[in-house]
Design a protein around this motif. Structure first.
Motif, mmCIF file in Angstrom:
data_model
loop_
_atom_site.group_PDB
_atom_site.id
_atom_site.type_symbol
_atom_site.label_atom_id
_atom_site.label_comp_id
_atom_site.label_asym_id
_atom_site.label_seq_id
_atom_site.Cartn_x
_atom_site.Cartn_y
_atom_site.Cartn_z
ATOM 1 N N MET A 18 0.880 -1.166 0.000
ATOM 2 C CA MET A 18 0.000 0.000 0.000
ATOM 3 C C MET A 18 0.915 1.212 0.000
ATOM 4 N N ALA A 19 1.272 1.692 -1.205
ATOM 5 C CA ALA A 19 2.264 2.753 -1.313
ATOM 6 C C ALA A 19 1.961 3.636 -2.502
ATOM 7 N N GLN A 20 2.875 4.595 -2.753
ATOM 8 C CA GLN A 20 2.634 5.535 -3.844
ATOM 9 C C GLN A 20 2.533 4.800 -5.176
ATOM 10 N N GLN A 21 1.444 5.076 -5.902
ATOM 11 C CA GLN A 21 1.226 4.419 -7.180
ATOM 12 C C GLN A 21 0.972 5.403 -8.304
ATOM 13 N N MET A 169 -3.507 27.733 -7.893
ATOM 14 C CA MET A 169 -3.141 26.841 -6.796
ATOM 15 C C MET A 169 -4.231 25.789 -6.607
ATOM 16 N N GLY A 170 -3.840 24.622 -6.142
ATOM 17 C CA GLY A 170 -4.802 23.544 -5.961
ATOM 18 C C GLY A 170 -4.443 22.632 -4.801
ATOM 19 N N LEU A 171 -5.473 22.032 -4.225
ATOM 20 C CA LEU A 171 -5.336 21.057 -3.140
ATOM 21 C C LEU A 171 -6.288 19.912 -3.440
ATOM 22 N N SER A 172 -5.797 18.682 -3.424
ATOM 23 C CA SER A 172 -6.641 17.556 -3.821
ATOM 24 C C SER A 172 -6.178 16.257 -3.190
ATOM 25 N N SER A 173 -7.043 15.243 -3.338
ATOM 26 C CA SER A 173 -6.713 13.894 -2.874
ATOM 27 C C SER A 173 -7.256 12.891 -3.878
ATOM 28 N N THR A 174 -6.437 11.913 -4.250
ATOM 29 C CA THR A 174 -6.844 10.849 -5.167
ATOM 30 C C THR A 174 -6.898 9.516 -4.429
ATOM 31 N N HIS A 175 -7.587 8.541 -5.033
ATOM 32 C CA HIS A 175 -7.756 7.200 -4.441
ATOM 33 C C HIS A 175 -8.392 7.290 -3.050
ATOM 34 N N LEU A 176 -9.456 8.090 -2.939
ATOM 35 C CA LEU A 176 -10.098 8.286 -1.636
ATOM 36 C C LEU A 176 -10.612 6.982 -1.036
ATOM 37 N N HIS A 191 -3.673 9.444 -1.929
ATOM 38 C CA HIS A 191 -2.632 10.414 -2.213
ATOM 39 C C HIS A 191 -3.149 11.831 -1.964
ATOM 40 N N TYR A 192 -2.246 12.706 -1.547
ATOM 41 C CA TYR A 192 -2.577 14.106 -1.303
ATOM 42 C C TYR A 192 -1.659 14.976 -2.172
ATOM 43 N N TRP A 193 -2.257 15.976 -2.834
ATOM 44 C CA TRP A 193 -1.526 16.805 -3.783
ATOM 45 C C TRP A 193 -1.688 18.286 -3.450
ATOM 46 N N SER A 216 2.003 13.318 -1.552
ATOM 47 C CA SER A 216 2.288 12.487 -0.385
ATOM 48 C C SER A 216 1.225 11.413 -0.231
ATOM 49 N N ASP A 217 1.632 10.266 0.296
ATOM 50 C CA ASP A 217 0.671 9.226 0.666
ATOM 51 C C ASP A 217 0.658 9.062 2.180
ATOM 52 N N ALA A 218 1.116 10.093 2.899
ATOM 53 C CA ALA A 218 1.175 10.149 4.359
ATOM 54 C C ALA A 218 2.322 9.337 4.936
ATOM 55 N N SER A 219 3.045 8.592 4.089
ATOM 56 C CA SER A 219 4.221 7.874 4.575
ATOM 57 C C SER A 219 5.485 8.348 3.868
ATOM 58 N N SER A 220 5.354 8.835 2.652
ATOM 59 C CA SER A 220 6.485 9.412 1.920
ATOM 60 C C SER A 220 5.981 10.578 1.089
ATOM 61 N N THR A 221 6.884 11.499 0.771
ATOM 62 C CA THR A 221 6.517 12.719 0.060
ATOM 63 C C THR A 221 7.505 12.982 -1.067
ATOM 64 N N GLN A 222 6.985 13.444 -2.209
ATOM 65 C CA GLN A 222 7.813 13.867 -3.329
ATOM 66 C C GLN A 222 7.489 15.326 -3.643
#
Length: 309
Positions: A18-21, A169-176, A191-193, A216-222
Motif C-alpha cells: 500500500m504505497a505511492q502508485q 493553486m490547488g489542493l486535492s486527494s486521489t484514491h479516496l 494520495h494528497y496533492w 504524499s501518501d502520508a508515509s512518503s513525500t515527493q
C-alpha cells in the motif's frame, strides 16, 4: 528480470503493498486535471493534452506512461467536465486508470474557485512467469493465484482549485476509497496533492513562470520545483528539480492555430541524481496540448443617426 524487480521495489509497488502508485510527471504544470478535478473547465476553453513518458532509459522493464486529458466548461452545469485516462507499464505490472471529472465554478475575489470530484475505475494486471529461488513452480505458492492476474476497482478523487489572473493553486486527494484489489493483493493508497504557480511578467518580451508540486501518501513525500521563462509568448525553457531524484531541463514552443486555437509542444529530459543513475540514462517526456478558446470578443455596437453620415 533482476532489474525489473529492482524497479518494482524502488517504486514501492508489489504484492500486499500500500504505497505511492500515481505517476508524477515533469510537465505537471500541464497536468492539473488528472490529480485535481477542481480544475475541469476553469480556463474557459476546450482543451486536449497528451503526455508521454519513457522513464529510466536502457533499464530492463523501465516504466512507460501515457496520459490523455480532455476538459471543457459547461455553462448549464455551472462548471466544467473532464475526462482523463492513463496507461502505465512497469516491468510485469500494467496500470490503467480512467476518470470522469466535474467541477463547480464560483467567483471568489478576483478569481474563480473550482470545487471538483471525480469517479472512475482503476485496473491492475500482473503478468509474469514466476520462478522461486529453489525452482518450485509458482502454482504451489498460495499467495499467487495465477500466472497472470488482474483486478478492477472503483476510484474516487476530490479537489479544489483557485485561479486568479496570473496565480493558480490547488489542493486535492486521489484514491479516496483506497480500493482493495484482492485478486493481486494490492491496495491503492490515498494520495494528497498540493500545487501552485505564478506567471510574472518581467517586461514586454519575457515572463517568469515558477511552479511547485508536492505529493504524499502520508508515509512518503515527493516535491517538484520548476522555474521556466517564456520569450515573446512563443518559446519557453526551464528546469525542474525533484528532491533526491532528478534534475530535468525542459523546452517548449507554442503557436496560434486559427483565430481561437493555441498549440503547445514541450520536451523534458530527467537527469537521474539518485542511485538509479547507475542503471539508467535518465527519462524522456513529451507534452502536446491544444486549446480552443471559447471567449469571444464583444460584438461591435453600431449606432445610426440621420444627422451624421
Amino acid at each position: 528480470m533482476k532489474k525489473i524487480l529492482i524497479a518494482l521495489v524502488l517504486s514501492s509497488v508489489g504484492f500486499g503493498s500500500m504505497a505511492q502508485q500515481d505517476v508524477q510527471l515533469t510537465h505537471f504544470m500541464f497536468d492539473k486535471l488528472s490529480v485535481n478535478p477542481g480544475y475541469a473547465g476553469l480556463n474557459n476553453a476546450i482543451c486536449g493534452t497528451f503526455v508521454g513518458r519513457y522513464q529510466w532509459v536502457k533499464f530492463d522493464g523501465a516504466p512507460k506512461t501515457g496520459l490523455l486529458i480532455v476538459h471543457m466548461p459547461v455553462k448549464v452545469l455551472r462548471g466544467g467536465l473532464g475526462l482523463t485516462y492513463y496507461n502505465d507499464k512497469l516491468g510485469f505490472e500494467t496500470n490503467n486508470i480512467a476518470r470522469l471529472h466535474y467541477s463547480f465554478h464560483k467567483s471568489v475575489g478576483i478569481g474563480t474557485l473550482g470545487i471538483g470530484a471525480s469517479v472512475g475505475l482503476i485496473s491492475k494486471n500482473i503478468s509474469a512467469t514466476w520462478i522461486t529461488p529453489d525452482g518450485t513452480p509458482w502454482n504451489t505458492d498460495g499467495s499467487i493465484s495465477a500466472e497472470s492476474s488482474n483486478d478492477l476497482a472503483p476510484d474516487f478523487s476530490f479537489g479544489v482549485f483557485y485561479q486568479a489572473n496570473n496565480l493558480w493553486m490547488g489542493l486535492s486527494s486521489t484514491h479516496l476509497s483506497q480500493s482493495d484489489l484482492k485478486a493481486i493483493h494490492i491496495q491503492t493508497a490515498r494520495h494528497y496533492w498540493i500545487m501552485a504557480g505564478y506567471n510574472y511578467s518581467i517586461n514586454a518580451d519575457w515572463m517568469l513562470k515558477p511552479s511547485i508540486l508536492a505529493k504524499s501518501d502520508a508515509s512518503s513525500t515527493q516535491i517538484d520545483v520548476n522555474a521556466s521563462v517564456m520569450f515573446r509568448n512563443m518559446v519557453w525553457a526551464g528546469v525542474s528539480y525533484r528532491v533526491a531524484d532528478a534534475v530535468a531541463p525542459m523546452i517548449g514552443y507554442q503557436t496560434p492555430i486559427g483565430n481561437d486555437g493555441l498549440l503547445k509542444i514541450g520536451y523534458s529530459y530527467d537527469v537521474t541524481t539518485s542511485k538509479l543513475s547507475n542503471y539508467s540514462n535518465g527519462s524522456h517526456e513529451i507534452m502536446l496540448n491544444y486549446c480552443f478558446n471559447l471567449d469571444r470578443p464583444e460584438p461591435v455596437q453600431k449606432y445610426k443617426n440621420p444627422r451624421f453620415l
